[in-house]
Design a protein around this motif. Structure first.
Motif, PDB file in Angstrom:
ATOM      1  N   LYS A 248      62.325  51.161  61.730  1.00  9.23           N
ATOM      2  CA  LYS A 248      62.972  52.465  61.662  1.00  9.23           C
ATOM      3  C   LYS A 248      63.866  52.703  62.876  1.00  9.23           C
ATOM      4  O   LYS A 248      64.988  53.211  62.770  1.00  9.23           O
ATOM      5  CB  LYS A 248      61.895  53.549  61.572  1.00  9.23           C
ATOM      6  CG  LYS A 248      62.308  54.764  60.780  1.00  9.23           C
ATOM      7  CD  LYS A 248      61.105  55.663  60.557  1.00  9.23           C
ATOM      8  CE  LYS A 248      61.520  56.876  59.736  1.00  9.23           C
ATOM      9  NZ  LYS A 248      60.380  57.796  59.531  1.00  9.23           N
TER      10      LYS A 248
ATOM     11  N   GLU B 293      66.964  50.427  62.625  1.00  8.70           N
ATOM     12  CA  GLU B 293      67.872  50.919  61.590  1.00  8.70           C
ATOM     13  C   GLU B 293      68.641  52.147  62.064  1.00  8.70           C
ATOM     14  O   GLU B 293      69.850  52.263  61.852  1.00  8.70           O
ATOM     15  CB  GLU B 293      67.089  51.253  60.316  1.00  8.70           C
ATOM     16  CG  GLU B 293      66.744  50.040  59.492  1.00  8.70           C
ATOM     17  CD  GLU B 293      66.031  50.425  58.214  1.00  8.70           C
ATOM     18  OE1 GLU B 293      65.598  51.594  58.104  1.00  8.70           O
ATOM     19  OE2 GLU B 293      65.898  49.575  57.342  1.00  8.70           O
ATOM     20  N   SER B 294      67.931  53.064  62.720  1.00  9.48           N
ATOM     21  CA  SER B 294      68.608  54.272  63.217  1.00  9.48           C
ATOM     22  C   SER B 294      69.626  53.913  64.303  1.00  9.48           C
ATOM     23  O   SER B 294      70.719  54.490  64.357  1.00  9.48           O
ATOM     24  CB  SER B 294      67.576  55.258  63.758  1.00  9.48           C
ATOM     25  OG  SER B 294      66.874  54.688  64.847  1.00  9.48           O
TER      26      SER B 294
ATOM     27  N   VAL C  44      71.261  51.047  64.590  1.00  4.70           N
ATOM     28  CA  VAL C  44      72.398  50.376  63.958  1.00  4.70           C
ATOM     29  C   VAL C  44      73.300  51.387  63.257  1.00  4.70           C
ATOM     30  O   VAL C  44      74.544  51.323  63.350  1.00  4.70           O
ATOM     31  CB  VAL C  44      71.898  49.300  62.978  1.00  4.70           C
ATOM     32  CG1 VAL C  44      73.043  48.787  62.109  1.00  4.70           C
ATOM     33  CG2 VAL C  44      71.272  48.146  63.739  1.00  4.70           C
ATOM     34  N   THR C  45      72.713  52.333  62.545  1.00  2.28           N
ATOM     35  CA  THR C  45      73.526  53.338  61.833  1.00  2.28           C
ATOM     36  C   THR C  45      74.304  54.214  62.802  1.00  2.28           C
ATOM     37  O   THR C  45      75.455  54.585  62.540  1.00  2.28           O
ATOM     38  CB  THR C  45      72.624  54.207  60.952  1.00  2.28           C
ATOM     39  OG1 THR C  45      71.538  54.716  61.742  1.00  2.28           O
ATOM     40  CG2 THR C  45      72.080  53.409  59.785  1.00  2.28           C
ATOM     41  N   GLU C  46      73.677  54.562  63.935  1.00  4.07           N
ATOM     42  CA  GLU C  46      74.377  55.362  64.943  1.00  4.07           C
ATOM     43  C   GLU C  46      75.569  54.593  65.519  1.00  4.07           C
ATOM     44  O   GLU C  46      76.657  55.153  65.716  1.00  4.07           O
ATOM     45  CB  GLU C  46      73.418  55.756  66.062  1.00  4.07           C
ATOM     46  CG  GLU C  46      72.453  56.872  65.678  1.00  4.07           C
ATOM     47  CD  GLU C  46      71.489  57.191  66.787  1.00  4.07           C
ATOM     48  OE1 GLU C  46      71.610  56.576  67.868  1.00  4.07           O
ATOM     49  OE2 GLU C  46      70.619  58.060  66.583  1.00  4.07           O
ATOM     50  N   LYS C  47      75.364  53.319  65.797  1.00  4.51           N
ATOM     51  CA  LYS C  47      76.451  52.507  66.345  1.00  4.51           C
ATOM     52  C   LYS C  47      77.592  52.352  65.329  1.00  4.51           C
ATOM     53  O   LYS C  47      78.775  52.342  65.679  1.00  4.51           O
ATOM     54  CB  LYS C  47      75.920  51.124  66.748  1.00  4.51           C
ATOM     55  CG  LYS C  47      75.002  51.148  67.965  1.00  4.51           C
ATOM     56  CD  LYS C  47      75.769  51.482  69.222  1.00  4.51           C
ATOM     57  CE  LYS C  47      74.850  51.450  70.432  1.00  4.51           C
ATOM     58  NZ  LYS C  47      75.584  51.794  71.671  1.00  4.51           N
ATOM     59  N   LYS C  48      77.216  52.217  64.063  1.00  3.56           N
ATOM     60  CA  LYS C  48      78.240  52.056  63.035  1.00  3.56           C
ATOM     61  C   LYS C  48      79.063  53.323  62.876  1.00  3.56           C
ATOM     62  O   LYS C  48      80.267  53.287  62.640  1.00  3.56           O
ATOM     63  CB  LYS C  48      77.583  51.696  61.696  1.00  3.56           C
ATOM     64  CG  LYS C  48      77.196  50.232  61.593  1.00  3.56           C
ATOM     65  CD  LYS C  48      76.626  49.932  60.228  1.00  3.56           C
ATOM     66  CE  LYS C  48      76.263  48.462  60.124  1.00  3.56           C
ATOM     67  NZ  LYS C  48      75.688  48.152  58.788  1.00  3.56           N
ATOM     68  N   ASN C  49      78.390  54.450  62.965  1.00  4.48           N
ATOM     69  CA  ASN C  49      79.103  55.723  62.786  1.00  4.48           C
ATOM     70  C   ASN C  49      79.954  56.078  64.003  1.00  4.48           C
ATOM     71  O   ASN C  49      81.052  56.621  63.859  1.00  4.48           O
ATOM     72  CB  ASN C  49      78.105  56.849  62.507  1.00  4.48           C
ATOM     73  CG  ASN C  49      77.388  56.651  61.199  1.00  4.48           C
ATOM     74  OD1 ASN C  49      77.918  56.030  60.279  1.00  4.48           O
ATOM     75  ND2 ASN C  49      76.166  57.163  61.095  1.00  4.48           N
ATOM     76  N   ASP C  50      79.446  55.808  65.181  1.00  5.55           N
ATOM     77  CA  ASP C  50      80.134  56.242  66.401  1.00  5.55           C
ATOM     78  C   ASP C  50      81.174  55.223  66.869  1.00  5.55           C
ATOM     79  O   ASP C  50      82.294  55.598  67.228  1.00  5.55           O
ATOM     80  CB  ASP C  50      79.125  56.483  67.527  1.00  5.55           C
ATOM     81  CG  ASP C  50      78.154  57.591  67.143  1.00  5.55           C
ATOM     82  OD1 ASP C  50      78.490  58.383  66.231  1.00  5.55           O
ATOM     83  OD2 ASP C  50      77.054  57.671  67.751  1.00  5.55           O
TER      84      ASP C  50
ATOM     85  N   CYS D  38      80.638  46.786  66.225  1.00  5.03           N
ATOM     86  CA  CYS D  38      79.472  46.521  65.383  1.00  5.03           C
ATOM     87  C   CYS D  38      79.106  45.050  65.369  1.00  5.03           C
ATOM     88  O   CYS D  38      78.011  44.672  64.971  1.00  5.03           O
ATOM     89  CB  CYS D  38      79.725  46.978  63.948  1.00  5.03           C
ATOM     90  SG  CYS D  38      79.915  48.765  63.812  1.00  5.03           S
TER      91      CYS D  38
ATOM     92  N   VAL E  79      70.431  43.396  63.118  1.00  4.10           N
ATOM     93  CA  VAL E  79      70.482  43.703  61.695  1.00  4.10           C
ATOM     94  C   VAL E  79      69.725  42.638  60.911  1.00  4.10           C
ATOM     95  O   VAL E  79      68.980  42.927  59.970  1.00  4.10           O
ATOM     96  CB  VAL E  79      71.945  43.791  61.226  1.00  4.10           C
ATOM     97  CG1 VAL E  79      72.022  44.016  59.728  1.00  4.10           C
ATOM     98  CG2 VAL E  79      72.669  44.917  61.971  1.00  4.10           C
TER      99      VAL E  79
END
Length: 323
Positions: A113, A116-117, A119-125, A131, A138
């Motif tokens: 968890k 995943e959080s 990775v998603t934060e890095k992808k969005n920001d 990435c 990942v």
């Protein structure tokens, strides 16, 4: 020689002197009062302070047992019991900690968890070029997800007991709960746990070996499952805010299997308090998710009232979720 002759009364000089000496050295009758008690003693045998020292009598087995029973409460602990006893067999300098499958699955799910959080934060920001710095993370996440079988469809037990999330459900009152948390229910559960905890601590203070052989209650999922297998559980208390952890050995499946086993063996169970309230009631630092009550002697009236309150709380939950 006639029988009335005086020759029979004659004795020699040696015998006469011996009789006279024995008469002079004969013990005299000394007074028995405390004042003249030691007057007949020789000077080297006169009284001293040692004559007035009182020697303690050896204690009998009964006196030793009574003294042990009157010891102050809560003085015996496991460390004191083990201290000074040499263990048999090999001992490790750094013993390995045994981790159960449930704990291992919870830890893996937490790491998954977190990654995943992240990775998603890095992808969005960040930009797409940034990435590319996290391919290994990942990949490890995907491997852990496959290993934990988090994407598996629910089994027959899960599907039969799974319920839709209602509006009354939240993070502190999850969907696996099937009774409402009423104030009266909380009060009875707290009183029951405090009294049983007091009885158990008193038994540990008297005789720790017997208390460990006949506990009043046990804490944790592993202990609860072990006692359920041998039909020793009288009441099962589960926290309403257990951490969500899907998977084969996850918390969700463990709770559902516990509920199914209690229903099969007709063991009462309920969801009265959150984890922090359970630990506060039993005066523990760590949060408690499960309590299995094994013996209710001494609080039978509270136990009977609690069973009635559980039925009412379950009926109220059915009415609320039916709307």
């Amino acid at each position: 020689m006639s029988r009335n002759s005086d020759k029979i009364n004659l004795i020699d000089q040696k015998a006469y002197s011996k009789l006279r000496d024995d008469k002079d050295t004969a013990p005299k009758n000394t007074p028995r009062s405390s004042k003249y008690k030691y007057k007949h003693r020789k000077p080297e045998q006169q009284t001293s302070l040692l004559d007035f020292v009182v020697k303690p009598r050896p204690k009998t087995q009964r006196q030793i047992k009574v003294r042990k029973l009157h010891k102050p409460h809560l003085t015996t602990t496991r460390n004191n019991y083990i201290q000074g006893i040499k263990r048999k067999g090999k001992t490790r300098l750094k013993p390995k900690k045994k981790i159960t499958k449930l704990k291992r699955s919870v830890r893996c799910y937490r790491t998954v968890k977190k990654e995943e959080s992240a990775v998603t934060e890095k992808k969005n920001d960040a930009a797409p070029k940034d990435c590319s710095k996290f391919p290994l993370k990942v990949y490890s996440v995907e491997l852990q997800v496959e290993r934990l079988s988090l994407i598996e469809p629910p089994t027959s037990i899960e599907s039969s007991h799974a319920k839709e999330i209602h509006s009354i459900h939240s993070r502190r009152f999850r969907s696996y709960c099937d009774n409402c948390t009423r104030p009266r229910l909380k009060e009875l559960v707290k009183h029951l746990l405090q009294e049983l905890d007091r009885f158990q601590k008193r038994a540990f203070a008297k005789n720790e070996i017997k208390a460990r052989a006949h506990p009043r209650m046990v804490l944790g999922f592993r202990e609860a499952v072990a006692r359920l297998r041998i039909n020793k559980v009288k009441l099962l208390l589960l926290a309403t805010d257990c951490e969500s952890c899907p998977g084969e050995y996850g918390l969700d499946k463990t709770i559902e299997s516990l509920k199914f086993q209690c229903q099969q063996e007709k063991v009462p169970y309920c969801f009265p308090l959150v984890r922090r309230e359970l630990s506060h009631t039993l005066q523990k630092r760590a949060q408690i998710s499960c309590v299995a009550i094994l013996d209710c002697d001494g609080v039978n009236a509270t136990y009977a009232d609690l069973l009635k309150e559980i039925e009412d709380a379950r009926a109220e939950y059915k009415l609320r979720t039916a709307l």
